[in-house]
Design a protein around this motif. Sequence first.
Motif, PDB file in Angstrom:
ATOM      1  N   ILE A 166       0.857  -1.180   0.000  1.00  0.00           N
ATOM      2  CA  ILE A 166       0.000   0.000   0.000  1.00  0.00           C
ATOM      3  C   ILE A 166       0.890   1.224   0.000  1.00  0.00           C
ATOM      4  O   ILE A 166       1.974   1.229   0.581  1.00  0.00           O
ATOM      5  CB  ILE A 166      -0.944  -0.017   1.231  1.00  0.00           C
ATOM      6  CG1 ILE A 166      -1.977   1.114   1.169  1.00  0.00           C
ATOM      7  CG2 ILE A 166      -0.156   0.027   2.529  1.00  0.00           C
ATOM      8  CD1 ILE A 166      -3.054   0.992   2.241  1.00  0.00           C
ATOM      9  N   SER A 167       0.433   2.281  -0.686  1.00  0.00           N
ATOM     10  CA  SER A 167       1.225   3.503  -0.760  1.00  0.00           C
ATOM     11  C   SER A 167       0.303   4.709  -0.847  1.00  0.00           C
ATOM     12  O   SER A 167      -0.890   4.577  -1.156  1.00  0.00           O
ATOM     13  CB  SER A 167       2.154   3.465  -1.985  1.00  0.00           C
ATOM     14  OG  SER A 167       3.081   4.526  -1.957  1.00  0.00           O
ATOM     15  N   LEU A 168       0.854   5.876  -0.582  1.00  0.00           N
ATOM     16  CA  LEU A 168       0.086   7.121  -0.566  1.00  0.00           C
ATOM     17  C   LEU A 168       0.411   7.941  -1.807  1.00  0.00           C
ATOM     18  O   LEU A 168       1.575   8.094  -2.179  1.00  0.00           O
ATOM     19  CB  LEU A 168       0.435   7.915   0.697  1.00  0.00           C
ATOM     20  CG  LEU A 168      -0.410   9.156   1.026  1.00  0.00           C
ATOM     21  CD1 LEU A 168      -1.852   8.758   1.321  1.00  0.00           C
ATOM     22  CD2 LEU A 168       0.192   9.893   2.219  1.00  0.00           C
ATOM     23  N   LEU A 169      -0.616   8.487  -2.446  1.00  0.00           N
ATOM     24  CA  LEU A 169      -0.414   9.337  -3.612  1.00  0.00           C
ATOM     25  C   LEU A 169      -0.063  10.757  -3.186  1.00  0.00           C
ATOM     26  O   LEU A 169      -0.116  11.107  -2.006  1.00  0.00           O
ATOM     27  CB  LEU A 169      -1.664   9.342  -4.489  1.00  0.00           C
ATOM     28  CG  LEU A 169      -2.124   7.993  -5.067  1.00  0.00           C
ATOM     29  CD1 LEU A 169      -3.207   8.206  -6.117  1.00  0.00           C
ATOM     30  CD2 LEU A 169      -0.973   7.194  -5.653  1.00  0.00           C
ATOM     31  N   SER A 229       4.906   0.467  -6.812  1.00  0.00           N
ATOM     32  CA  SER A 229       5.723   1.644  -6.536  1.00  0.00           C
ATOM     33  C   SER A 229       5.071   2.816  -7.240  1.00  0.00           C
ATOM     34  O   SER A 229       4.551   2.676  -8.357  1.00  0.00           O
ATOM     35  CB  SER A 229       7.159   1.441  -7.044  1.00  0.00           C
ATOM     36  OG  SER A 229       7.972   2.576  -6.783  1.00  0.00           O
ATOM     37  N   VAL A 230       5.061   3.980  -6.579  1.00  0.00           N
ATOM     38  CA  VAL A 230       4.386   5.160  -7.106  1.00  0.00           C
ATOM     39  C   VAL A 230       5.418   6.232  -7.436  1.00  0.00           C
ATOM     40  O   VAL A 230       6.247   6.591  -6.591  1.00  0.00           O
ATOM     41  CB  VAL A 230       3.369   5.716  -6.085  1.00  0.00           C
ATOM     42  CG1 VAL A 230       2.638   6.919  -6.671  1.00  0.00           C
ATOM     43  CG2 VAL A 230       2.375   4.638  -5.686  1.00  0.00           C
ATOM     44  N   SER A 231       5.372   6.755  -8.663  1.00  0.00           N
ATOM     45  CA  SER A 231       6.290   7.820  -9.060  1.00  0.00           C
ATOM     46  C   SER A 231       5.820   9.151  -8.480  1.00  0.00           C
ATOM     47  O   SER A 231       4.709   9.275  -7.962  1.00  0.00           O
ATOM     48  CB  SER A 231       6.355   7.926 -10.586  1.00  0.00           C
ATOM     49  OG  SER A 231       5.163   8.520 -11.098  1.00  0.00           O
ATOM     50  N   LYS A 232       6.664  10.157  -8.586  1.00  0.00           N
ATOM     51  CA  LYS A 232       6.303  11.486  -8.107  1.00  0.00           C
ATOM     52  C   LYS A 232       5.124  12.057  -8.886  1.00  0.00           C
ATOM     53  O   LYS A 232       4.450  12.965  -8.411  1.00  0.00           O
ATOM     54  CB  LYS A 232       7.514  12.414  -8.215  1.00  0.00           C
ATOM     55  CG  LYS A 232       8.678  12.022  -7.316  1.00  0.00           C
ATOM     56  CD  LYS A 232       9.874  12.919  -7.530  1.00  0.00           C
ATOM     57  CE  LYS A 232      11.046  12.494  -6.654  1.00  0.00           C
ATOM     58  NZ  LYS A 232      12.260  13.335  -6.882  1.00  0.00           N
ATOM     59  N   SER A 281      10.062  -6.907  -5.334  1.00  0.00           N
ATOM     60  CA  SER A 281      10.164  -5.475  -5.092  1.00  0.00           C
ATOM     61  C   SER A 281      10.054  -4.675  -6.387  1.00  0.00           C
ATOM     62  O   SER A 281      10.638  -5.041  -7.417  1.00  0.00           O
ATOM     63  CB  SER A 281      11.497  -5.149  -4.414  1.00  0.00           C
ATOM     64  OG  SER A 281      11.568  -5.739  -3.142  1.00  0.00           O
ATOM     65  N   VAL A 282       9.320  -3.569  -6.315  1.00  0.00           N
ATOM     66  CA  VAL A 282       9.154  -2.650  -7.446  1.00  0.00           C
ATOM     67  C   VAL A 282       9.689  -1.290  -7.017  1.00  0.00           C
ATOM     68  O   VAL A 282       9.336  -0.799  -5.949  1.00  0.00           O
ATOM     69  CB  VAL A 282       7.671  -2.527  -7.855  1.00  0.00           C
ATOM     70  CG1 VAL A 282       7.521  -1.596  -9.060  1.00  0.00           C
ATOM     71  CG2 VAL A 282       7.085  -3.898  -8.157  1.00  0.00           C
ATOM     72  N   SER A 283      10.528  -0.674  -7.861  1.00  0.00           N
ATOM     73  CA  SER A 283      11.146   0.601  -7.490  1.00  0.00           C
ATOM     74  C   SER A 283      11.255   1.505  -8.710  1.00  0.00           C
ATOM     75  O   SER A 283      12.053   1.254  -9.617  1.00  0.00           O
ATOM     76  CB  SER A 283      12.536   0.364  -6.887  1.00  0.00           C
ATOM     77  OG  SER A 283      13.149   1.578  -6.505  1.00  0.00           O
ATOM     78  N   VAL A 284      10.437   2.572  -8.736  1.00  0.00           N
ATOM     79  CA  VAL A 284      10.490   3.551  -9.822  1.00  0.00           C
ATOM     80  C   VAL A 284      11.632   4.529  -9.545  1.00  0.00           C
ATOM     81  O   VAL A 284      11.818   4.978  -8.406  1.00  0.00           O
ATOM     82  CB  VAL A 284       9.162   4.318  -9.937  1.00  0.00           C
ATOM     83  CG1 VAL A 284       9.232   5.382 -11.017  1.00  0.00           C
ATOM     84  CG2 VAL A 284       8.027   3.347 -10.224  1.00  0.00           C
ATOM     85  N   ASN A 285      12.388   4.882 -10.588  1.00  0.00           N
ATOM     86  CA  ASN A 285      13.506   5.810 -10.382  1.00  0.00           C
ATOM     87  C   ASN A 285      13.002   7.218 -10.103  1.00  0.00           C
ATOM     88  O   ASN A 285      11.816   7.531 -10.255  1.00  0.00           O
ATOM     89  CB  ASN A 285      14.480   5.780 -11.560  1.00  0.00           C
ATOM     90  CG  ASN A 285      13.874   6.320 -12.852  1.00  0.00           C
ATOM     91  OD1 ASN A 285      12.679   6.612 -12.936  1.00  0.00           O
ATOM     92  ND2 ASN A 285      14.706   6.454 -13.875  1.00  0.00           N
TER      93      ASN A 285
END
Length: 369
Positions: A166-169, A229-232, A281-285
């Motif tokens: 879970i992640s926050l936008l 993973s959520v980008s900026k 694991s997922v990791s956006v640059n």
Amino acid sequence: MQRRRFLQTAFYGAASTFLWNAYGCGQAQNENAQFNLISGCDDQQGNHFVSAFSHKGEQGFQIPVPQRVHDSCASVKHAKVFFFARRPGTEVYVIDTVSGKLQQTIYAHPDRHFYGHGFVSDDQRYLFLTENDFQHGQGVIGVYELGETITKVSEMSSFGIGPHQISLLSDKKTAVVANGGLLTHPDKGRDVLNLNTMQSNLSYVDIHSGKLLEQQLPPHSLMSIRHLSVSKQDQVVVGVQYQGEKSDLIPLVGVHRRGDSIQWLACPEQVLLQLNQYTASVSVNAQGSHALISCPRGNRVTLWNLQQRRFVDYAPIKDVAGLVALESGEWIATSGYGEVINIQWKQNKLSTSIISKLPVRWDNHATLI
């Protein structure tokens, strides 16, 4: 930005006060090291620990804990880091970054267990955790108030079964949750009880009202969306763990923006089969242009172009575990062999370099504070 940098510097300063020898680590500690990476790990005897380390591979605290952990996050305001037990674990470990000690253990309610992921709200008042209401076979998001003693104050539906990451936008009020769709019960360990009827989804939930804002389903019912993973720019990249036959050609990586459908990224058949239907694991640059995704069952890390919507390259890493994107555009990876690895995309190829190797087995995820 100045305030953010100040808070980060304050956290690093606190983290650097961790005492190496107090937790049984036998190597000399660099007093100037910034232990701004955290992860769970096991030693060679299978004992579980929560740990901090630097981007140079130097280890900070290493604290023994009863249950194996999965992911972690931090509250800079409260100078705490949180380690979440791996499904079907029932504990969250709260580490004080000033003393470097285990300050509190949060226990799941008797009819709940944790799924290993969570985040701290933008105002630093609440901790949100994915949980299983195993009496009713439904996923929930637990809400815990951060104070001197951390307590659960409410919960809301995750709008699916088996909520995992879970992640926050960027709006600071919308959570995106990967409901893996796998029905489990702690009496059955990690056995999946609903393969014939499972349905994963990606759900967007208002954390203030608990309202479902949007939901997306994968094209195949056996595709379990587990990590994201959520980008900026609020581009959500998801990783799939497919529950069907190993020979099925099923997309494992998708990209989503609210209001659109999930776009599944193209991958050569030969490469896809080598991933063994499993992403971790997922990791956006930092730039939001590429995503690095670990595939431990395929013993490789994979790079995906988010603009061109396709697979780019892979590098072999045995039992690759956590991934962390650095502001420089590089990544730090960990492995089950104790390695801390630098990963770069240069000259149109993934390049890996082992920074250090410690006598531990790093767990699935790592977090940059």
